[in-house]
Design an enzyme around this catalytic site. Structure first.
Site, PDB file in Angstrom:
ATOM      1  N   ASP A   1      -7.843  -2.331  -3.939  1.00  0.00           N
ATOM      2  CA  ASP A   1      -9.145  -2.817  -4.391  1.00  0.00           C
ATOM      3  C   ASP A   1      -8.899  -3.965  -5.364  1.00  0.00           C
ATOM      4  OD1 ASP A   1     -10.650  -0.977  -2.945  1.00  0.00           O
ATOM      5  OD2 ASP A   1     -10.682   0.485  -4.567  1.00  0.00           O
TER       6      ASP A   1
ATOM      7  N   ASP B   1     -14.909  -2.262   1.862  1.00  0.00           N
ATOM      8  CA  ASP B   1     -15.994  -1.534   1.202  1.00  0.00           C
ATOM      9  C   ASP B   1     -17.320  -2.280   1.343  1.00  0.00           C
ATOM     10  OD1 ASP B   1     -14.101   0.331   0.342  1.00  0.00           O
ATOM     11  OD2 ASP B   1     -13.857  -0.625  -1.615  1.00  0.00           O
TER      12      ASP B   1
END
Length: 171
Positions: free
Chosen positions: A124, A140
């Site tokens: 991330d 995401d």
């Protein structure tokens, strides 16, 4: 025969778009690892948005830490549902937005799954510091935005007859 060929071409296009979106997700994660891992966050807009490396071993918001079987099962269920949807949904232009959402949901699920298999965690790197939103990635975004749009379309755009055609395999 022409309808069957059209359906086949649509399936090929959907798989190609899923692969392309997954490759884009993986490329952004590669860049994040190369440029952000072990480095200070890269501030885009001070106090608002920055690029910050994080190894996420859980799901959204850190849930289900290190639960590989759960992630494998959830990706399998999501992909099976998307295949079912593509087999059932009419191949009309009207249903293109739902098919596009399904493609992006699949790409997001597969993109994060590749990380989990390859690395044991998801990379991330996108962080909205202003609202202290959890750090996330391109996959995401695919899943979140497409799922929300899918729900909005089903609730407000498509009529009951349209949904019935999907559920009952309208050609």
């Amino acid at each position: 025969m022409d309808n069957r060929r059209n359906r086949c071409l649509n399936y090929i296009l959907a798989v190609s778009m899923t692969v392309a979106a997954t490759v884009l997700d993986q490329f952004t994660k590669y860049l994040a690892v190369k440029n952000l891992k072990g480095a200070e966050p890269h501030v885009i807009v001070k106090g608002v948005f920055q690029l910050e490396y994080l190894e996420n071993r859980g799901a959204a918001f850190g849930l289900f830490q290190n639960q590989r079987f759960f992630f494998f099962l959830s990706v399998a269920v999501v992909c099976a549902a998307i295949v079912w949807f593509f087999l059932k949904a009419p191949m009309e232009r009207k249903y293109l937005p739902l098919r596009a959402c399904a493609v992006l949901i699949a790409a997001g699920a597969v993109g994060n799954f590749i990380d989990r298999i390859r690395l044991g965690y998801v990379v991330d790197f996108l962080y909205f510091k202003l609202i202290d939103f959890p750090i996330f990635n391109v996959a995401d975004i695919y899943v979140t935005v497409s799922t929300a749009l899918f729900i909005v379309l089903l609730c407000f755009y498509y009529k009951e007859e349209d949904i019935d055609r999907i559920l009952h395999g309208g050609k």
